[in-house]
Design an enzyme around this catalytic site. Structure first.
Site, PDB file in Angstrom:
ATOM      1  N   LYS A 245       0.860  -1.190   0.000  1.00 25.31           N
ATOM      2  CA  LYS A 245       0.000   0.000   0.000  1.00 25.31           C
ATOM      3  C   LYS A 245       0.892   1.235   0.000  1.00 25.31           C
ATOM      4  CE  LYS A 245      -4.364   0.840   2.412  1.00 25.31           C
ATOM      5  NZ  LYS A 245      -5.006   0.705   3.720  1.00 25.31           N
TER       6      LYS A 245
HETATM    7  O1  G3P Z   1      -7.717   1.601   5.643  1.00 26.78           O
HETATM    8  C1  G3P Z   1      -8.131   2.816   5.162  1.00 26.78           C
HETATM    9  C2  G3P Z   1      -9.507   3.269   5.593  1.00 26.78           C
HETATM   10  O2  G3P Z   1     -10.453   2.265   5.441  1.00 26.78           O
HETATM   11  C3  G3P Z   1      -9.567   4.031   6.871  1.00 26.78           C
HETATM   12  O3  G3P Z   1     -10.868   4.220   7.357  1.00 26.78           O
HETATM   13  O4  G3P Z   1     -12.437   4.878   9.156  1.00 26.78           O
HETATM   14  O5  G3P Z   1     -10.003   5.488   9.369  1.00 26.78           O
HETATM   15  O6  G3P Z   1     -11.459   6.646   7.724  1.00 26.78           O
HETATM   16  P1  G3P Z   1     -11.199   5.365   8.459  1.00 26.78           P
END
Ligand code: G3P
Length: 231
Positions: free
Chosen positions: A83
């Protein structure tokens, strides 16, 4: 549509992998920090539990170090996906790592322009963050619709749209309606997808009516040991 879960919590991953519904896992440095274990060991263990793609994120911000980190992560297991962040160096690293045969997930995407760049760089996945856009009063799902439509215009684009930062079941349903390839779900949201009060109510009624018949499907001894096994 592929289902990934967005966590580095091995207990959650083992539990949900046992449903047979998981196609992969995504992690990020915040999720690794939350899980608390050694990064490389954790990624290796996740790759053993889930046969599908497992995203592990680089933490450098310059091209050369990102590539070195990506190469190290790629050696952990065959199903590691590197990533990288959607920056100029990140996309340069994406191109290099793809040329070396690694899979790459380009993360922190917040615009269609960025998604077009990621496809140009040969990303395996583009991860637009819908919840974080909703948080700033901008429709995350409009971005997904736009990217899916743009990629559809060019049959040679192989980059898959991986909907990230999902906060609730409706994000998933809308993403599926739009034809996004992958959704990465926090474990709690994946669990929520199973729930419907009419399912609970209907099942309770079926079980009460069945009990009144006094019958069992299994032989009585087998039914008793199955019940004991569950307890
Ligand atoms: O892994 C990336 C993403 O899904 C993060 O989500 O909830 O931290 O905005 P969030």
């Amino acid at each position: 549509m592929k289902f990934f879960i967005d966590t580095a919590d091995l207990n959650e991953i083992r539990d949900l992998a046992a449903t047979g519904l998981l196609d992969g896992v995504t992690t990020n440095p915040s999720l690794i920090a939350k899980a608390g274990g050694d990064f490389l060991e954790t990624v290796k263990e996740i790759c053993d539990v889930v046969p599908g793609d497992v995203s592990a994120e680089v933490t450098a911000t310059d091209y050369h170090t990102m590539v070195r980190e990506g190469q190290r992560l790629a050696k952990l297991a065959d199903n590691v996906v590197i990533k990288v962040p959607l920056t100029m160096d990140g996309l340069k690293a994406c191109k290099t790592l793809r040329n070396e045969g690694a899979k790459v997930n380009v993360t922190l995407c917040f615009s269609s322009a960025q998604a077009i760049l990621a496809a140009k760089a040969g990303a395996t996945y583009i991860s637009p963050f819908v919840g974080r856009l909703d948080d700033i009063a901008t429709s995350g799902m409009d971005l997904i619709a736009d990217i899916v439509q743009i990629y559809d215009n060019y049959p040679d684009i192989e980059t898959e749209v991986l909907v990230a930062s999902i906060r609730h079941p409706l994000h998933l349903v809308e993403a599926a309606r739009m034809g996004a390839h992958v959704a990465t779900l926090p474990p709690a949201v994946l669990r929520q997808l199973f729930n419907h009060p009419l399912t609970d109510k209907g099942l309770a009624a079926f079980l009460a009516d069945w009990e009144a018949t006094g019958q069992t499907i299994l032989e009585e001894s087998e039914a008793a040991s199955a019940t004991a096994g569950r307890g």
